[in-house]
Design a protein around this motif. Structure first.
Motif, PDB file in Angstrom:
ATOM      1  N   VAL A 101       0.984  -1.324   0.034  1.00 14.57           N
ATOM      2  CA  VAL A 101       0.129   0.095  -0.020  1.00 14.57           C
ATOM      3  C   VAL A 101       0.861   1.403  -0.025  1.00 14.57           C
ATOM      4  N   ILE A 102       0.708   2.178  -0.848  1.00 17.09           N
ATOM      5  CA  ILE A 102       1.270   3.400  -1.134  1.00 17.09           C
ATOM      6  C   ILE A 102       0.430   4.576  -0.533  1.00 17.09           C
ATOM      7  N   ASN A 103       0.888   5.312   0.304  1.00 17.28           N
ATOM      8  CA  ASN A 103      -0.061   6.349   1.173  1.00 17.28           C
ATOM      9  C   ASN A 103       0.095   7.624   0.215  1.00 17.28           C
ATOM     10  N   GLU A 104      -0.803   7.570  -0.725  1.00 16.38           N
ATOM     11  CA  GLU A 104      -1.186   8.825  -1.595  1.00 16.38           C
ATOM     12  C   GLU A 104      -2.593   8.785  -1.901  1.00 16.38           C
ATOM     13  N   ASP A 105      -2.974  10.120  -2.165  1.00 14.93           N
ATOM     14  CA  ASP A 105      -4.271  10.516  -2.458  1.00 14.93           C
ATOM     15  C   ASP A 105      -4.925   9.832  -3.476  1.00 14.93           C
ATOM     16  N   THR A 106      -3.982   9.247  -4.522  1.00 11.96           N
ATOM     17  CA  THR A 106      -4.384   8.737  -5.895  1.00 11.96           C
ATOM     18  C   THR A 106      -5.529   7.668  -5.585  1.00 11.96           C
ATOM     19  N   LEU A 107      -6.511   7.656  -6.543  1.00 12.91           N
ATOM     20  CA  LEU A 107      -7.567   6.970  -6.732  1.00 12.91           C
ATOM     21  C   LEU A 107      -7.149   5.699  -7.708  1.00 12.91           C
ATOM     22  N   ASN A 108      -6.441   4.968  -7.113  1.00 12.94           N
ATOM     23  CA  ASN A 108      -5.943   3.923  -8.180  1.00 12.94           C
ATOM     24  C   ASN A 108      -5.223   2.856  -7.497  1.00 12.94           C
ATOM     25  N   ILE A 124      -8.840   3.488  -1.058  1.00 10.70           N
ATOM     26  CA  ILE A 124      -9.783   3.129   0.167  1.00 10.70           C
ATOM     27  C   ILE A 124     -10.312   4.259   1.118  1.00 10.70           C
ATOM     28  N   THR A 125      -9.657   5.132   1.382  1.00  4.95           N
ATOM     29  CA  THR A 125     -10.120   6.195   2.380  1.00  4.95           C
ATOM     30  C   THR A 125     -11.117   7.246   1.898  1.00  4.95           C
ATOM     31  N   LYS A 126     -10.735   7.664   0.551  1.00  7.67           N
ATOM     32  CA  LYS A 126     -11.721   8.557  -0.080  1.00  7.67           C
ATOM     33  C   LYS A 126     -13.248   8.001  -0.366  1.00  7.67           C
ATOM     34  N   LEU A 127     -13.130   6.656  -0.803  1.00  3.14           N
ATOM     35  CA  LEU A 127     -14.456   5.921  -1.451  1.00  3.14           C
ATOM     36  C   LEU A 127     -14.859   5.153  -0.084  1.00  3.14           C
ATOM     37  N   SER A 128     -14.334   4.989   1.045  1.00  2.00           N
ATOM     38  CA  SER A 128     -14.700   4.414   2.441  1.00  2.00           C
ATOM     39  C   SER A 128     -15.045   3.050   1.607  1.00  2.00           C
ATOM     40  N   LEU A 129     -14.110   2.363   1.467  1.00  2.00           N
ATOM     41  CA  LEU A 129     -14.272   0.896   0.720  1.00  2.00           C
ATOM     42  C   LEU A 129     -14.368  -0.167   1.795  1.00  2.00           C
ATOM     43  N   ASN A 130     -15.330  -0.796   2.008  1.00  2.00           N
ATOM     44  CA  ASN A 130     -15.145  -2.159   2.792  1.00  2.00           C
ATOM     45  C   ASN A 130     -14.454  -3.294   2.463  1.00  2.00           C
ATOM     46  N   ASP A 131     -14.219  -4.074   3.019  1.00  4.21           N
ATOM     47  CA  ASP A 131     -13.277  -5.368   2.592  1.00  4.21           C
ATOM     48  C   ASP A 131     -13.746  -5.996   1.344  1.00  4.21           C
ATOM     49  N   ALA A 132     -15.193  -6.247   0.897  1.00  2.00           N
ATOM     50  CA  ALA A 132     -15.633  -6.692  -0.220  1.00  2.00           C
ATOM     51  C   ALA A 132     -15.500  -5.835  -1.390  1.00  2.00           C
ATOM     52  N   TRP A 223     -18.281   0.957  -8.376  1.00  2.00           N
ATOM     53  CA  TRP A 223     -18.231   1.671  -9.583  1.00  2.00           C
ATOM     54  C   TRP A 223     -19.331   2.894  -9.432  1.00  2.00           C
ATOM     55  N   GLU A 224     -20.412   2.396  -8.535  1.00  2.00           N
ATOM     56  CA  GLU A 224     -21.559   3.564  -8.314  1.00  2.00           C
ATOM     57  C   GLU A 224     -20.540   4.728  -7.483  1.00  2.00           C
ATOM     58  N   LYS A 225     -19.720   4.274  -6.501  1.00  2.00           N
ATOM     59  CA  LYS A 225     -18.996   5.226  -5.837  1.00  2.00           C
ATOM     60  C   LYS A 225     -18.081   5.972  -6.857  1.00  2.00           C
ATOM     61  N   MET A 226     -17.514   5.505  -7.711  1.00  2.00           N
ATOM     62  CA  MET A 226     -16.600   5.992  -8.829  1.00  2.00           C
ATOM     63  C   MET A 226     -17.415   7.026  -9.489  1.00  2.00           C
ATOM     64  N   SER A 227     -18.633   6.552  -9.757  1.00  2.00           N
ATOM     65  CA  SER A 227     -19.250   7.486 -10.808  1.00  2.00           C
ATOM     66  C   SER A 227     -19.722   8.642 -10.169  1.00  2.00           C
ATOM     67  N   LYS A 228     -19.906   8.615  -8.759  1.00  2.59           N
ATOM     68  CA  LYS A 228     -20.525   9.902  -8.340  1.00  2.59           C
ATOM     69  C   LYS A 228     -19.156  10.830  -8.030  1.00  2.59           C
ATOM     70  N   ILE A 229     -18.105  10.350  -7.728  1.00  2.00           N
ATOM     71  CA  ILE A 229     -16.737  11.167  -7.817  1.00  2.00           C
ATOM     72  C   ILE A 229     -16.602  11.738  -9.210  1.00  2.00           C
ATOM     73  N   GLY A 230     -16.702  10.886 -10.111  1.00  5.41           N
ATOM     74  CA  GLY A 230     -16.523  11.387 -11.746  1.00  5.41           C
ATOM     75  C   GLY A 230     -17.531  12.372 -11.882  1.00  5.41           C
ATOM     76  N   ALA A 231     -18.859  12.456 -11.446  1.00  9.90           N
ATOM     77  CA  ALA A 231     -19.813  13.548 -11.688  1.00  9.90           C
ATOM     78  C   ALA A 231     -19.346  14.758 -11.069  1.00  9.90           C
ATOM     79  N   SER A 232     -18.755  14.759  -9.937  1.00  7.16           N
ATOM     80  CA  SER A 232     -18.362  15.897  -9.360  1.00  7.16           C
ATOM     81  C   SER A 232     -17.196  16.690  -9.640  1.00  7.16           C
TER      82      SER A 232
END
Length: 269
Positions: A101-108, A124-132, A223-232
């Motif tokens: 894990v690399i500690n960067e704000d990059t969504l990748n 993980i942090t910006k999208l609040s991803l759970n384990d699944a 990808w629903e979460k990704m979509s919201k970020i993209g829309a913003s």
């Protein structure tokens, strides 16, 4: 002209034996024939060099695996997914898998040939991803490595070069492996995958997570979460050339439904 046509015929005959499928079909049917001209050894060597360089740079910056809890979380999820890779290819179980894990704000996130995984903390942090949901992302990236998409794209680019080389009546095809060494490094991180490759990785990755006991419907939520970020406004790097969110979500919903029996079976173990 006759000489050029004969040369092209010889080249095409040579390439006929290069079409293969790098994985078994699995439940999602991932057995499309691929053109793989570049050797697996060349891609693996190139990926190994790029991975060491990436980790060394992150370590120097003080951003490599600085959160032991998050790192362990990603590594444990990765292990569960890796344990399922034999469904698609048995040799993958013996790869030298690594997850960092690399500690960067990059969504990748990405997985190089040979099983070298990196997840950026911002994803993980910006999208609040759970384990699944982490499993959905990591599974997708693992799928790229299993299907050797980097090697396939490099092969197609090399084919273009060889075609021009043949038409110009140059002496021979050249040392493909040596020429690919520098090109291959770009395909491990820098260059984007095609949309068809992304869809394929979605399918395989979702099957991996379902077999590992993660609800495949969580892939849709990612990808629903990704979509919201993209829309913003800002498009996440991981979405730069992926299929449109709308079509991707619809496709994943269908795949999740198809894979639900695998998930339910794995959950009972």
């Amino acid at each position: 002209m006759r000489k050029i046509l004969l040369t092209l015929c010889a080249v095409l005959t040579l390439f006929t034996g290069c079409f293969t499928s790098s994985t078994g079909a699995g439940t999602v049917g991932a057995d499309r024939k691929q053109l793989l001209l570049i050797s697996a050894a060349v891609m693996d060597e190139s990926a190994a060099q790029a991975y060491v360089k990436t980790l060394s740079s992150a370590k120097t910056k003080g951003t490599l695996n600085i959160d032991p809890v998050l790192t362990k979380r990603v590594q444990n999820i990765s292990k569960r997914l890796i344990a399922q890779t034999g469904v698609f290819r048995q040799d993958a179980l013996k790869w030298n898998w690594q997850a960092n894990v690399i500690n960067e704000d990059t969504l990748n996130a990405w997985c190089m040939p040979g099983g070298r995984i990196v997840v950026y903390s911002g994803l993980i942090t910006k999208l609040s991803l759970n384990d699944a949901q982490i499993a959905a992302v990591v599974g997708h990236e693992i799928a790229h490595a299993l299907r050797e998409h980097s090697r396939e794209q490099a092969s197609h680019d090399q084919l273009k070069n060889i075609g021009i080389f043949a038409i110009s009546q140059a002496a021979g095809l050249g040392d493909v492996g040596a020429q690919a060494l520098n090109i291959a490094t770009q395909y491990t991180i820098t260059l984007p995958f095609s949309r068809s490759h992304e869809t394929e990785a979605d399918h395989i990755g979702t099957e991996l997570m379902a077999r590992a006991g993660y609800d495949p419907n969580e892939a849709v939520k990612v990808w629903e979460k990704m979509s919201k970020i993209g829309a913003s406004g800002g498009v996440p790097e991981i979405l730069s050339t992926h299929p449109s969110n709308e079509s991707r979500i619809k496709d994943l919903q269908e795949i999740a439904k198809k894979l639900e029996p695998l998930y339910l079976a794995s959950s009972k173990k």
